[in-house]
Design an enzyme around this catalytic site. Structure first.
Site, PDB file in Angstrom:
ATOM      1  N   ARG A   6       0.838  -1.200   0.000  1.00 24.11           N
ATOM      2  CA  ARG A   6       0.000   0.000   0.000  1.00 24.11           C
ATOM      3  C   ARG A   6       0.872   1.250   0.000  1.00 24.11           C
ATOM      4  NH1 ARG A   6      -4.038   1.915   4.940  1.00 24.11           N
ATOM      5  NH2 ARG A   6      -4.767   3.856   3.968  1.00 24.11           N
ATOM      6  N   ARG A   9      10.744 -26.987   7.949  1.00 31.50           N
ATOM      7  CA  ARG A   9      11.042 -26.337   6.677  1.00 31.50           C
ATOM      8  C   ARG A   9      12.350 -26.782   6.027  1.00 31.50           C
ATOM      9  NH1 ARG A   9       6.083 -24.681   5.194  1.00 31.50           N
ATOM     10  NH2 ARG A   9       5.120 -23.327   6.771  1.00 31.50           N
TER      11      ARG A   9
END
Length: 257
Positions: free
Chosen positions: A91, A168
């Site tokens: 944004r 991970r």
């Protein structure tokens, strides 16, 4: 992709070792800080990790700057909830010009590069059309692809890092989050090699709970005579295939060269 350790608990290894010893001692912090040797630090870290006494790991904190990853990867990162995150806002920091560099997965790079590049370019053009039509930045970004690049600051303690790496570093993890994990591990081992000596994917963590002598990830990667006791890992890989599976996981870093 760039992963950098930007801040950490400087005496993290000693802090963890003292915390581990204080749980079994009547003496206080000052005594242990003055008397604890380097050999003791290693002993108490090893004891805590291999016996599953991981709460003491929470006293050592690490902050990473992770740059040039996709929103796909950042959404996976924030699923690790015992951590703090600050991500680049599309944004306020519009992804324009050289800052619009969407990530292309290796599988698409080989098979359908033109398709994804066309889709990325169309999304970029539509984003600007919306802005020109007066659509607010926070709404125009809806057309941006999941592959759009982003930066994020991540803070985890050592216990959460052990949990993060267990999931991970595994070859079953998606390629980008797996590459991030391997790079984060490289960073923390530079500063605290003793604290992260026994880190690894879940197959190594669980293996060490049942071994008399633990194995390390470095040994698994470098030695061919490592034999696992576990019949299979929690992901279902049979014992004879675990070594190869772990080594294949690290090959993800070759995609980034």
């Amino acid at each position: 992709m760039n992963v950098k350790l930007v801040s950490y608990t400087r005496d993290g290894e000693k802090v963890v070792a003292i915390a581990s010893k204080m749980s079994r001692s009547r003496k206080g912090w000052d005594y242990h800080e003055k008397t604890m040797t380097d050999e003791e630090i290693e002993v108490w870290i090893r004891d805590a990790i291999l016996h599953g006494y991981w709460s003491v790991l929470e006293h050592s904190i690490y902050t990473f700057s992770i740059e040039g990853i996709s929103r796909v990867a950042s959404h996976q990162l924030v699923r690790h909830r015992v951590a703090s995150y600050t991500q680049m806002s599309h944004r306020f920091a519009k992804p324009i010009d050289e800052y619009y560099k969407p990530i292309t997965p290796p599988s698409i790079e080989k098979r359908a590069k033109e398709i994804i590049e066309k889709a990325y370019q169309e999304a970029y053009e539509n984003y600007f059309k919306l802005l020109q039509d007066g659509v607010p930045e926070e709404d125009a970004r809806y057309v941006l692809p999941n592959g759009v690049n982003t930066n994020i600051v991540v803070t985890m303690n050592a216990r959460e890092l052990y949990n993060f790496f267990a999931l991970r570093l595994c070859s079953r993890a998606q390629w980008e989050i797996r590459a991030i994990a391997w790079k984060m591990l490289e960073e923390v081992k530079k500063v605290h090699p003793r604290l992260f000596r026994y880190v690894g994917p879940n197959c190594i963590i669980h293996e060490n709970f049942i071994r008399n002598e633990p194995i390390t990830l470095d040994e698994v990667l470098q030695k061919d005579n490592i034999e696992f006791i576990s019949q299979r890992c929690i992901e279902g890989v049979m014992r004879d295939g675990i070594l190869k599976c772990i080594r294949n996981s690290k090959h993800v870093l070759e995609y980034l060269k």
